[in-house]
Design a protein around this motif. Structure first.
Motif, short mmCIF file in Angstrom:
data_model
loop_
_atom_site.label_atom_id
_atom_site.label_comp_id
_atom_site.label_asym_id
_atom_site.label_seq_id
_atom_site.Cartn_x
_atom_site.Cartn_y
_atom_site.Cartn_z
N GLY A 1 0.80 -1.22 0.00
CA GLY A 1 0.00 0.00 0.00
C GLY A 1 0.84 1.27 0.00
N LYS A 2 2.16 1.10 -0.14
CA LYS A 2 3.10 2.25 -0.18
C LYS A 2 2.89 3.18 1.03
N THR A 3 2.69 2.54 2.18
CA THR A 3 2.34 3.27 3.40
C THR A 3 3.28 2.89 4.54
N ALA A 4 3.65 3.87 5.33
CA ALA A 4 4.46 3.64 6.52
C ALA A 4 3.68 4.10 7.75
N LEU A 5 3.91 3.41 8.86
CA LEU A 5 3.29 3.86 10.11
C LEU A 5 3.96 5.15 10.56
#
Length: 142
Positions: free
Chosen positions: A136-140
């Motif tokens: 999802g090309k997402t970082a926390l």
């Protein structure tokens, strides 16, 4: 300190979309009427992270939520043996991870979204959680 556990929770976007959770800033996760899903809710601990999956329409993981409270009685079913937890948004996915992506990604072949598809609250391994964030090309947030 307890180790973070990971979960996948499902909601139809027309019932309660991730964008609504962001607007509300927190909500009680209620209305689960399946014993396996209820037991999974009861296993949740504050600080656990949940992949937020839009079911029915969209069929994609669209965000991450955090469990704020241990499971308690579901206020939508007073006197009955159902559970709920309070959750808050963490981050919206930059790119939704669609069900088709899960199905074509070999490393996700045994994720319960696919193997227990009728259950609305399922555990997710740390490895699967990290891979889905990457897809999802997402970082926390730090």
């Amino acid at each position: 300190m307890a180790k973070t556990q990971y979960w996948l929770i499902k909601s139809e976007p027309s019932v309660y979309a991730y964008a609504q959770l962001e607007k509300d800033r927190k909500t009680d996760w209620t209305g689960v009427r399946n014993f396996e899903a209820r037991n999974n809710l009861r296993a949740m601990k504050p600080g656990d992270l949940c992949l937020y999956y839009h079911s029915n329409v969209g069929k994609a993981v669209v965000g991450v939520a955090k469990v704020l409270t241990a499971a308690g009685e579901d206020p939508t079913a007073p006197g009955e043996d159902w559970a709920s937890v309070e959750i808050a948004p963490v981050v919206a996915f930059k790119e939704p991870v669609e069900l088709a992506t899960f199905k074509k990604t070999a490393a996700l072949k045994d994720i319960q979204l696919l193997t227990r598809s009728r259950i609305s609250v399922v555990p997710v391994s740390a490895e699967h959680f990290k891979l889905i964030l990457k897809l999802g090309k997402t970082a926390l947030p730090r």
